[in-house]
Design an enzyme around this catalytic site. Structure first.
Site, PDB file in Angstrom:
ATOM      1  N   LYS A 272      44.648  34.150  39.466  1.00 33.80           N
ATOM      2  CA  LYS A 272      43.159  34.350  39.561  1.00 33.80           C
ATOM      3  C   LYS A 272      42.495  32.839  39.715  1.00 33.80           C
ATOM      4  CE  LYS A 272      42.368  38.709  37.151  1.00 33.80           C
ATOM      5  NZ  LYS A 272      41.534  39.340  38.310  1.00 33.80           N
ATOM      6  N   ARG A 346      47.112  49.237  37.261  1.00 31.55           N
ATOM      7  CA  ARG A 346      47.709  50.715  37.777  1.00 31.55           C
ATOM      8  C   ARG A 346      49.094  50.496  37.323  1.00 31.55           C
ATOM      9  NH1 ARG A 346      45.428  49.068  43.576  1.00 31.55           N
ATOM     10  NH2 ARG A 346      44.050  47.916  42.126  1.00 31.55           N
TER      11      ARG A 346
END
Ligand code: BES
Ligand code: MN
Ligand code: ZN
Length: 488
Positions: A272, A346
């Site tokens: 990130k 996920r």
């Protein structure tokens, strides 16, 4: 601060400070009438001079010769009062009281038929606003504020019929405060191991609770490839925490809750950007939500069986980290091509959802700070719900309205599924730019076949500005849902 309910008449209440709601345009106030001439004269003067008109959020203090402070809280026009305004106004006035010289306060707000808000909801809003107002984060400060100038007790006036709502709100407040604590705690302290310890300590205090913590070796044997892939770049090993509450009948199917507990999300090899990366300590707020809901349900002794699964994992870049291009075999046997290691939520949830099915739950709800796209879609006002189960969204929506912790639905139509199809595996872990929240939901839906299941994306609601930090949302909605289910 101790929050209690009271049924004492206002003129007998000895609290240092008494807070009274007042609507704009009303010439009289039943609480003031009860308090007698001394207060009533001051009140009439203020109204006459227009010093106080009951404008929403307006605050005016009156004083008695006994040394009591009577605080008038403006609530605006009665028929215009919204749940948000009621919550924000009471929050503000209690926060001010908490910083004042008052050691005890009482709040008399019972609203009349003129408002659209029912009395149960009023009780819940005021109680939760009070709990929220007193929350202070001091866990990692060396200098703790002294408690001398602090509100020690707050009484909330409730009628007999509102007592149940008050108890429910107190339990919600306990869950919220646990969730806020876990969320705000720094990622070097709040590791998977810490969350496991926190849950274990809670479970061991309660006879009806059990806990089981799976470590990475056990998960490896079981074949939880997707969850382990995310954790393999971190020195803090993953834990899968299973909390069990047996409040219902033995043969009653449990409600299952699943929480995303990424204790820090660097993005992994798909690193990130640096700006605000610290906020990714909140990436375990799904875990905090389900633990908070669990705590509230246990505190209320709800007649349900509850199973809470917390996938606690840290997502780090490292020589051992998983990488884009890897194909991973999940616990279900389905294979996943990793195209972005930052779509890690996920990955840990799919294995946890598969595992939860082994316990034959009646319904499964998962909570996750899953996508930045969710913040774009719904902002900080609503959590997103995705489900294909008839009636489940409506149940969550109702619970959200009752607890003023609202949700909104996004579709899980089959047409979105093709965005996660790939040549190299059964699916890929990202769906491209359009509908990022929905394609994340589609990914999870592939692991919940035949289940009654809803996914709740809380990326926009679980925390906000740097100052407030974790909000404890949507513990109130979840608790209300569990209460409603227990009454079915
Ligand atoms: N934890 C983040 C989602 C997130 C980001 C929540 C910012 C709140 C604020 C999640 O793991 C993530 O990184 N999601 C990616 C998915 C993408 C790679 C498909 C995202 O939202 O950018
Ligand atoms: Mn991520
Ligand atoms: Zn994440």
């Amino acid at each position: 601060m101790k929050i209690k309910s009271t049924q004492q008449s206002i003129n007998n209440n000895q609290a240092d400070q008494i807070i009274i709601g007042h609507f704009k345009g009303q010439k009289t106030n039943p609480w003031i009438d009860e308090l007698g001439a001394e207060v009533k004269d001051q009140f009439s003067d203020r109204l006459k001079n227009k010093d106080f008109i009951g404008q929403t959020g307006q605050v005016q203090n009156l004083y008695t010769s006994k040394g009591q402070v009577i605080t008038l809280l403006g609530l605006g026009k009665a028929d215009k009062l919204t749940a948000t305004a009621l919550y924000e106004n009471t929050h503000k006035v209690i926060q001010a009281a908490a910083k004042s010289r008052s050691q005890s306060a009482a709040i008399y707000l019972a609203l009349n038929e003129l408002t659209q808000i029912d009395s149960d909801q009023t009780t819940k809003l005021v109680t939760m606003a009070a709990a929220h107002a007193e929350y202070r984060y001091e866990d990692t400060k060396s200098f703790k504020k002294d408690n001398k100038h602090q509100l020690k007790e707050l009484e909330i006036a409730v009628s007999d019929s509102q007592k149940a709502a008050f108890e429910q709100a107190k339990a919600m407040a306990s869950g919220i405060s646990a969730a806020r604590h876990l969320g705000n705690y720094p990622p070097n302290v709040c590791t998977p191991k810490y969350i496991a310890k926190y849950a274990t300590e809670f479970a061991e205090k309660n006879k009806k609770c059990e806990i089981n913590v799976l470590n990475h070796k056990q998960m490896k044997k079981m074949g939880m490839g997707a969850l382990l892939a995310v954790g393999q770049g971190s020195a803090n090993k993953p834990k899968l925490i299973v909390l069990k509450y047996n409040g219902g009948k033995k043969d009653q199917a449990p409600i299952a809750l699943v929480g995303k507990g990424i204790t820090f999300d660097t993005g992994g090899i798909s690193l990130k950007p640096g700006a605000n990366m610290d906020e990714m300590k909140y990436d375990m707020c799904g875990a905090a939500t389900v633990i908070g809901g669990f705590i509230a349900a246990v505190e209320l002794g709800l007649p349900i069986n509850l199973l809470t699964f917390v996938a606690a994992v840290e997502n780090m870049p490292d020589g051992k980290a998983y990488r884009p291009g890897d194909v991973i075999t999940s616990y279900s046997g389905k294979t996943i091509e990793v195209l972005n290691t930052d779509a890690e939520g996920r990955m840990i949830l799919c294995d946890t959802l598969t595992y939860s099915q082994e316990f034959n739950p009646s319904v499964v709800l998962d909570f996750a700070t899953l996508t930045g796209a969710c913040v774009v879609a719904l902002g900080h006002q609503a959590s997103a719900v995705m489900t294909k189960t008839e009636g489940l969204y409506e149940d969550l929506k109702t619970a959200g309205l009752q607890s003023h912790d609202r949700v909104w639905e996004l579709p899980l139509w089959d047409e979105y599924q093709k965005q996660i199809d790939t040549t190299f595996a059964d699916m890929q872990n990202i769906g491209g730019f359009p509908a990022g929240t929905i394609t994340a939901g589609c990914f999870l839906s592939r692991f919940t076949d035949g289940q009654k299941w809803a996914h709740v994306d809380i990326a926009g609601t679980a925390w906000n500005s740097k100052k407030e930090g974790a909000t404890g949302r949507p513990v109130a909605m979840l608790t209300q849902y569990l209460i409603n289910e227990s009454e079915k």
